[in-house]
Design an enzyme around this catalytic site. Structure first.
Site, PDB file in Angstrom:
ATOM      1  N   ASP A  49       0.864  -1.170   0.000  1.00  0.00           N
ATOM      2  CA  ASP A  49       0.000   0.000   0.000  1.00  0.00           C
ATOM      3  C   ASP A  49       0.917   1.243   0.000  1.00  0.00           C
ATOM      4  OD1 ASP A  49      -2.346   1.663   0.713  1.00  0.00           O
ATOM      5  OD2 ASP A  49      -1.279   1.840   2.612  1.00  0.00           O
ATOM      6  N   ASP A  51      -0.058   5.135   0.898  1.00  0.00           N
ATOM      7  CA  ASP A  51      -0.232   6.155   1.950  1.00  0.00           C
ATOM      8  C   ASP A  51      -0.143   5.544   3.338  1.00  0.00           C
ATOM      9  OD1 ASP A  51      -0.820   8.501   0.303  1.00  0.00           O
ATOM     10  OD2 ASP A  51      -2.604   7.386  -0.289  1.00  0.00           O
TER      11      ASP A  51
END
Ligand code: TMP
Length: 309
Positions: A49, A51
Site C-alpha cells: 500500500d 499512503d
C-alpha cells in the site's frame, strides 16, 4: 493541518518512543519465513500500500499528507471542500466500530465526491507537480533500501493504492531521485485533455475497502500504465508465477490486495500508526507482523535480508 495525537509511543512531550513489533503467532511466522527462504527470491513478489505504509504517518509532529490530500488545485474553494470531506470521512475509515458493509458505502461516497471536486475545480498536470514539491510527504526510513534490495534480488514491487497513480508517480520521481525497474503502480489514474486539464478517471474507482476487487488487475496485461517497468522482472506472466507474497499495509482492507492471487505463502506486515489501543487486537489477529508507532521500514529490510542474504 497539524493534529498531533496522544498515541502509545508518544510521551507527554510529544517525543516518539521506540518502535514496538507485535507478532501474534511466532511459530506460524517462522514456518512462513522458512517457506519463503526455501522457494527463493524468484518466487516472491511484494505488494505494498502507499499512503501511511510506504510513507510516514507523522512528519515533524504533523500528519503526513496522502496522495489525495497533498493536492492543491489552484482553487482554494475546492481545496477547502476536499479538506472538509477528509475531516469527516477519515476517522470513519479507521473506526473499529463501523461494520465493513457500512464503511464500504461511506468510502464509495468519499471517493466519489472527492474525484468529482477534482474535476469540477479544474486540476492541471502542472498543479500536480507543484503540489508534490510543496507537500508534507516523506517515505519511511528504509524504503529506498528496501526497493534497492528487492531490485537487486529481482523481486517485483506492486504499489497498490486507493490514492492517485499520477500523484504517486510524481512523488516517486521527486522524492526518490532515481527510478526502479521493478516497481509497478495500480491506483486511480487520471485522464487529461490536450490542455493538461483533468477530465475523468480511468476504470472503476479503487477505495480503501475494495482493493480485493481489483487484485486481479495485477495479473492483467501491462498496457501503457507501466512506464519504466522491466519486462523480465515485472511482466504479468512472471508476476503470476510468483506464488509467495510479502504484503505491506496500514489498513485491514489492505489484506485484500493479494486476493485472487492464489498464493502459496503470504507474510503480511501491518503498520498500526494511530488509535493503537482500540485497533491492536484486530491488527494482531489480521497481520503476521504489526509495527506500532509509525515505525521505519528497516524491520522489513532486515526481514528480507535474512531471507535472502
Ligand atoms: P492508500 O490505499 O494508498 O492507503 O490511499 C488511500 C488513502 O487516501 C486513504 O487513507 C484515504 C485517503 N484519501 C484522502 O486523503 N483524501 C481523499 O479525498 C480521499 C478520497 C482519500
Amino acid at each position: 493541518f497539524c493534529e498531533r495525537r496522544n498515541v502509545i509511543g508518544m510521551d507527554e512531550k510529544g517525543f516518539l518512543q521506540p518502535t514496538e513489533t507485535v507478532v501474534a503467532d511466532s511459530d506460524l511466522l517462522k514456518k512462513k519465513l522458512d517457506a519463503l527462504r526455501f522457494s527463493g527470491p524468484q518466487k516472491l513478489q511484494v505488494i505494498a500500500d502507499f499512503d501511511a505504509t510506504l510513507t510516514r504517518y507523522w512528519i515533524d509532529g504533523c500528519r503526513g499528507q496522502t496522495s489525495h490530500g497533498l493536492l492543491k488545485q489552484g482553487n482554494p474553494e475546492y481545496d477547502t471542500k476536499r479538506d472538509e470531506l477528509y475531516k469527516y470521512y477519515h476517522p470513519l475509515e479507521y473506526s473499529p466500530t463501523i461494520s465493513r458493509e457500512e464503511k464500504t458505502k461511506l468510502m464509495e461516497e468519499w471517493w466519489g465526491k472527492s474525484h468529482s471536486l477534482l474535476i469540477e475545480g479544474g486540476l492541471t498536470f502542472d498543479a500536480i507537480k507543484q503540489s508534490v514539491t510543496a507537500a508534507t510527504i516523506a517515505f519511511r526510513e528504509g524504503v529506498v533500501e528496501l526497493f534497492e534490495l528487492l531490485e537487486e534480488k529481482g523481486v517485483p514491487v506492486l504499489i497498490f493504492s486507493a490514492g492517485l497513480a499520477d500523484i504517486i508517480e510524481e512523488v516517486l520521481r521527486q522524492k526518490l531521485h532515481r527510478s526502479f525497474k521493478n516497481i509497478r503502480i495500480v491506483s486511480n489514474r487520471m485522464v487529461f485533455d490536450d490542455n493538461g486539464c483533468l477530465v475523468s478517471f480511468k476504470g472503476k474507482t479503487i477505495h480503501s475497502l475494495n482493493k480485493n476487487e481489483h487484485a486481479l488487475d495485477m495479473a492483467a496485461p501491462l498496457h501503457d500504465q507501466l512506464g519504466d517497468v522491466d519486462g523480465t522482472i515485472n511482466d504479468s506472466a512472471s508476476v503470476r508465477k510468483r506464488t509467495n507474497v510479502l504484503l505491506l499495509g496500514d489498513h485491514i482492507g489492505d489484506l485484500g490486495m493479494s486476493d485472487g492471487l492464489n498464493y502459496d505463502t503470504r507474510i503480511s506486515v501491518g503498520f498500526l500508526n494511530d488509535n493503537i489501543e482500540n485497533s491492536l487486537d484486530s491488527y494482531r489477529n489480521a497481520f503476521d507482523v504489526v509495527y506500532l508507532n509509525d515505525a521505519s521500514m528497516l524491520g522489513v529490510v532486515k526481514l528480507v535480508r535474512q531471507l535472502f542474504p
